[in-house]
Design a protein around this motif. Structure first.
Motif, PDB file in Angstrom:
ATOM      1  N   GLY A 217       0.962  -1.307  -0.187  1.00 53.83           N
ATOM      2  CA  GLY A 217       0.208  -0.171   0.178  1.00 53.83           C
ATOM      3  C   GLY A 217       0.566   1.474  -0.402  1.00 53.83           C
ATOM      4  O   GLY A 217       1.846   1.806   0.160  1.00 53.83           O
ATOM      5  N   PHE A 218       0.496   2.341  -0.794  1.00 54.12           N
ATOM      6  CA  PHE A 218       1.311   3.505  -0.969  1.00 54.12           C
ATOM      7  C   PHE A 218      -0.155   4.622  -0.139  1.00 54.12           C
ATOM      8  O   PHE A 218      -1.061   4.423  -0.499  1.00 54.12           O
ATOM      9  N   PHE A 219       0.654   5.298   0.963  1.00 54.88           N
ATOM     10  CA  PHE A 219      -0.593   6.546   0.915  1.00 54.88           C
ATOM     11  C   PHE A 219       0.168   7.455   0.927  1.00 54.88           C
ATOM     12  O   PHE A 219       1.502   8.076   2.366  1.00 54.88           O
ATOM     13  N   VAL A 220      -0.699   8.598   0.696  1.00 57.21           N
ATOM     14  CA  VAL A 220      -0.274   9.732   1.164  1.00 57.21           C
ATOM     15  C   VAL A 220      -1.380  10.921   1.761  1.00 57.21           C
ATOM     16  O   VAL A 220      -2.131  10.955   1.475  1.00 57.21           O
ATOM     17  N   THR A 221      -1.239  12.321   2.437  1.00 56.01           N
ATOM     18  CA  THR A 221      -1.618  12.653   3.343  1.00 56.01           C
ATOM     19  C   THR A 221      -1.215  14.156   3.111  1.00 56.01           C
ATOM     20  O   THR A 221       0.191  14.696   3.487  1.00 56.01           O
ATOM     21  N   ALA A 222      -2.274  15.051   3.019  1.00 56.41           N
ATOM     22  CA  ALA A 222      -1.649  16.442   3.084  1.00 56.41           C
ATOM     23  C   ALA A 222      -2.699  17.303   3.812  1.00 56.41           C
ATOM     24  O   ALA A 222      -3.998  16.557   3.803  1.00 56.41           O
ATOM     25  N   ARG A 223      -2.106  18.377   4.529  1.00 49.81           N
ATOM     26  CA  ARG A 223      -3.102  19.230   5.467  1.00 49.81           C
ATOM     27  C   ARG A 223      -2.778  20.269   5.188  1.00 49.81           C
ATOM     28  O   ARG A 223      -1.433  21.238   5.621  1.00 49.81           O
ATOM     29  N   ILE A 224      -3.310  21.774   5.084  1.00 47.59           N
ATOM     30  CA  ILE A 224      -3.129  22.902   4.932  1.00 47.59           C
ATOM     31  C   ILE A 224      -4.174  23.547   6.059  1.00 47.59           C
ATOM     32  O   ILE A 224      -5.637  23.292   6.067  1.00 47.59           O
ATOM     33  N   ALA A 225      -3.723  24.365   7.371  1.00 48.76           N
ATOM     34  CA  ALA A 225      -4.826  25.397   8.127  1.00 48.76           C
ATOM     35  C   ALA A 225      -4.559  26.333   7.934  1.00 48.76           C
ATOM     36  O   ALA A 225      -3.485  26.479   8.359  1.00 48.76           O
ATOM     37  N   SER A 226      -5.706  26.752   8.883  1.00 48.78           N
ATOM     38  CA  SER A 226      -5.163  29.189   8.837  1.00 48.78           C
ATOM     39  C   SER A 226      -5.105  29.142  10.044  1.00 48.78           C
ATOM     40  O   SER A 226      -5.298  27.980  10.837  1.00 48.78           O
ATOM     41  N   GLY A 227      -4.967  30.450  10.720  1.00 47.56           N
ATOM     42  CA  GLY A 227      -5.003  30.831  11.904  1.00 47.56           C
ATOM     43  C   GLY A 227      -3.569  30.192  12.502  1.00 47.56           C
ATOM     44  O   GLY A 227      -2.635  30.572  12.050  1.00 47.56           O
ATOM     45  N   ALA A 228      -3.923  29.560  14.268  1.00 47.28           N
ATOM     46  CA  ALA A 228      -2.404  30.081  15.015  1.00 47.28           C
ATOM     47  C   ALA A 228      -1.560  28.764  14.333  1.00 47.28           C
ATOM     48  O   ALA A 228      -2.051  27.635  13.719  1.00 47.28           O
ATOM     49  N   PRO A 229      -0.672  28.754  14.045  1.00 45.47           N
ATOM     50  CA  PRO A 229       0.698  28.286  13.538  1.00 45.47           C
ATOM     51  C   PRO A 229       0.913  26.828  14.480  1.00 45.47           C
ATOM     52  O   PRO A 229       0.737  27.076  15.912  1.00 45.47           O
ATOM     53  N   TYR A 230       1.614  25.958  13.881  1.00 42.74           N
ATOM     54  CA  TYR A 230       1.684  25.144  14.450  1.00 42.74           C
ATOM     55  C   TYR A 230       3.373  25.126  14.989  1.00 42.74           C
ATOM     56  O   TYR A 230       4.001  25.830  14.768  1.00 42.74           O
TER      57      TYR A 230
END
Length: 232
Positions: A217-230
């Motif tokens: 299995g090959f898995f790709v995830t991506a996440r973009i969020a506004s607001g407070a920085p990580y």
């Protein structure tokens, strides 16, 4: 301290509109056990020795934190390989723990003390919309794209937020918040993508590539969020 008990009702209703679309409604009252770290804050300190403002906070018995949630959702299948899900929710936050000025009576003198004590006084609201699209291509590829809008307000970002109102030089302490405001950690917009390729055991059977990659299995995830920085 008295014992604490709570009934947590959940009601969920789902009904089909046609063979491809259904709606759902739900109502729930959720509770959360209090943090023992808050209950036992400064429990090993002697008030007579440490002073009233020892580290600025004192723990005591806490009740359950409580939230009341309403959700409305709809799910529609465009085909066997593509499904859209939309959810709208409102979450009322009741009785969160927070530190504030209290005036407990000293049993030895009968006089009122001025202490920062933790109580179940914080309240707020979280509401938002989640939209998710699931797509399958062929027998191997699956993917989903999710967008979330969330508005989070509270009288304190965390149990220690009110301590920031204390001015140590002048001794001035502002009144506790009585209106919910956006939390410091709010992330209003979030876009998430998940993709995966799962190869079966008989993929390219008989070939060298198939022998290497079957059941892989090959898995790709991506996440973009506004607001407070990580942070780390």
């Amino acid at each position: 301290d008295p014992s604490h008990n709570y009934l947590s009702p959940h009601v969920q209703v789902s009904f089909p509109v046609n063979d491809k679309t259904n709606f759902r409604l739900s109502y729930a009252q959720n509770v959360q056990s209090p943090d023992f770290g808050l209950i036992y804050e400064a429990s090993l300190f002697d008030l007579g020795v440490s002073g009233q403002n020892q580290r600025g906070r004192w723990g005591q018995d806490l009740d359950f934190g409580k939230t009341i949630t309403f959700e409305f959702g709809a799910r529609h299948a465009f085909s066997d390989d593509m499904v859209l899900d939309v959810a709208v929710y409102n979450n009322d936050i009741v009785a969160n723990p927070s530190f504030g000025f209290e005036h407990p009576i000293d049993p030895t003198t009968g006089n009122a003390n001025i202490l920062y004590e933790v109580t179940n006084k914080d309240f707020g609201n979280t509401r938002g919309v989640d939209v998710r699209l699931d797509r399958r291509i062929g027998s191997y590829f699956n993917g989903s794209l999710t967008y979330s809008f969330q508005q989070s307000k509270n009288t304190g970002t965390d149990p220690f937020a009110y301590l920031g109102f204390f001015e140590p030089i002048s001794g001035f302490v502002g009144d506790p918040p009585t209106a919910a405001l956006p939390t410091a950690l709010s992330k209003p917009h979030t876009l998430t993508a998940l993709f995966n390729v799962s190869l079966p055991s008989d993929w390219e059977k008989g070939s060298i590539l198939g022998a290497i990659l079957n059941r892989t299995g090959f898995f790709v995830t991506a996440r973009i969020a506004s607001g407070a920085p990580y942070t780390r």
